[in-house]
Design a protein around this motif. Sequence first.
Motif, PDB file in Angstrom:
ATOM      1  N   VAL A   8       0.857  -1.181   0.000  1.00 47.39           N
ATOM      2  CA  VAL A   8       0.000   0.000   0.000  1.00 47.39           C
ATOM      3  C   VAL A   8       0.896   1.236   0.000  1.00 47.39           C
ATOM      4  O   VAL A   8       1.699   1.423   0.925  1.00 47.39           O
ATOM      5  N   LEU A  54       1.212   5.213   0.348  1.00 49.27           N
ATOM      6  CA  LEU A  54       0.498   6.319   0.977  1.00 49.27           C
ATOM      7  C   LEU A  54       1.217   7.610   0.621  1.00 49.27           C
ATOM      8  O   LEU A  54       2.349   7.852   1.045  1.00 49.27           O
ATOM      9  N   PHE A  58      -8.413   6.862   6.722  1.00 51.69           N
ATOM     10  CA  PHE A  58      -7.956   5.932   7.745  1.00 51.69           C
ATOM     11  C   PHE A  58      -8.008   6.497   9.164  1.00 51.69           C
ATOM     12  O   PHE A  58      -7.601   5.817  10.107  1.00 51.69           O
ATOM     13  N   PHE A  69      -9.185   0.739   7.254  1.00 49.12           N
ATOM     14  CA  PHE A  69      -8.169   0.056   6.446  1.00 49.12           C
ATOM     15  C   PHE A  69      -8.626  -1.355   6.090  1.00 49.12           C
ATOM     16  O   PHE A  69      -8.600  -1.758   4.921  1.00 49.12           O
ATOM     17  N   ASP A  70      -9.066  -2.096   7.090  1.00 48.12           N
ATOM     18  CA  ASP A  70      -9.571  -3.447   6.820  1.00 48.12           C
ATOM     19  C   ASP A  70     -10.801  -3.413   5.918  1.00 48.12           C
ATOM     20  O   ASP A  70     -10.987  -4.297   5.079  1.00 48.12           O
ATOM     21  N   LEU A  82       3.342  -1.245   4.133  1.00 43.94           N
ATOM     22  CA  LEU A  82       2.940   0.150   4.013  1.00 43.94           C
ATOM     23  C   LEU A  82       4.155   0.969   3.590  1.00 43.94           C
ATOM     24  O   LEU A  82       5.191   0.938   4.266  1.00 43.94           O
ATOM     25  N   THR A 110      -0.229   6.398   7.557  1.00 47.31           N
ATOM     26  CA  THR A 110       0.470   5.198   8.000  1.00 47.31           C
ATOM     27  C   THR A 110       0.362   5.038   9.510  1.00 47.31           C
ATOM     28  O   THR A 110       0.070   3.954  10.026  1.00 47.31           O
ATOM     29  N   ILE A 128      -3.108   3.884  10.500  1.00 43.28           N
ATOM     30  CA  ILE A 128      -3.332   2.458  10.223  1.00 43.28           C
ATOM     31  C   ILE A 128      -2.680   1.603  11.312  1.00 43.28           C
ATOM     32  O   ILE A 128      -3.280   0.643  11.806  1.00 43.28           O
ATOM     33  N   ASP A 142      -4.728   1.694  14.566  1.00 43.63           N
ATOM     34  CA  ASP A 142      -6.138   1.313  14.459  1.00 43.63           C
ATOM     35  C   ASP A 142      -6.422   0.069  15.303  1.00 43.63           C
ATOM     36  O   ASP A 142      -5.934  -1.023  14.984  1.00 43.63           O
ATOM     37  N   ARG A 163      -7.867  -3.020  13.375  1.00 45.33           N
ATOM     38  CA  ARG A 163      -7.142  -3.612  12.234  1.00 45.33           C
ATOM     39  C   ARG A 163      -6.746  -5.057  12.521  1.00 45.33           C
ATOM     40  O   ARG A 163      -6.134  -5.356  13.530  1.00 45.33           O
TER      41      ARG A 163
END
Length: 295
Positions: A66, A68, A128, A134-135, A163, A173, A176, A179, A182
Motif C-alpha cells: 500500500v 500512501l 484511515f 483500512f480493513d 505500508l 500510516t 493504520i 487502528d 485492524r
Amino acid sequence: MLRSLFAFAFAFLLLCCAPLTHARAQAALLIEARLAGGPHPPADAPDVVVHVPAGYDAQRPLHIVVFLHGFDGCARALIAAAKVPCRTGEPPHRVWNLAGLHEQAGTNTILLVPQLAYLARTAKGHRFVKHGAFDAMLHELLGAQLIEVLGRRDVAQIRTVTLVAHSAGYAATSAILRDPKRKAPVEHVVLLDALYAGFNVFADWAKQAQSHRLISLYTAQAQTSAGNRALQRALRAHHPLLQIDGKVEDALQTHPLVIARVTTAHGDMPRVHFAEVLRGLPALSPSPTPVKTAH
C-alpha cells in the motif's frame, strides 16, 4: 473435419477467455475503484487504484503493498506512466509511474494506491482516521474488484501488508498502525523521507513482533532528520542499527531495521527507492507453496 475445427476453436476460446482466478496473470492490470465508504475525492476520481503486475501468480501467498502519498497527490496520476487528468475535465497531472516501478520490483505482490487528501497540501483528510477503515478497504477490494484475479479471499488470508509512506503519507500510516480494529497483518513499514512526526508510533510498532521490518530512508531535511534521530534513540536498545554502505535491497535481506540518510532528493524518493525496497524484503519473494482459496 468441420466438427474438429469447431471443437478446437471452442477449446481455444475457453482457454483465452477463462478468468484469471487461481492462475498466473499474463498482462498487467490497473483497476480503479470507488469504495462504499468516504471520504471520496471529487467527480470520477478513484478512491483507490490497484496494480496487478504482469505474471502475477494467484496460487502463491497473498502479499499486498500500500503506497500512501504526500502533498498534492491523486491516485490516478501516482500510478500512471504518462500524464493523466486526476478527474474528468481537469488538465493532465504530473505522474509518478508507481505501476512501472512496481513491475521493476519483480515481486509477486498487489499494489494499492488509496487516495488520501485530494490534491491538497495536508497530511489530514484521509479515510484511515476512522477505526476499521483500512480493513474495510481491503475487504471490499478482495470481495469485488480483485475476485477475478484472486478468487475468494478475505483479510485473514493476507500473508503480509507492506505500508510505503512518502512525505506526508506518514499520518495515514500512523493511523493504520494505531487502528485498534485492524486485523490485516502489517509486517513491513517503509518511510521515504516521511518521519515528520509520531516517531514513537513507529518505534512501538517495530518492537511489537520480531517479524516486523521498519525501513526509514531520509534526506537532509531538518524535520525528517530530527524524526529519524529520535527513532534511532527509541530503538537503539531493541534493534542493531545499520549504516548502509551498499544497496538498500542488500541490507534488507539481513537487517530488520534500516534507518539511513540518503542523498536522493525528497521528490525523487519513490522513483529511486520504491522498487529496490520491495525487492529487498525477503518475505515478498514468491513462495513455492500454493495457497488454497475458498470457492
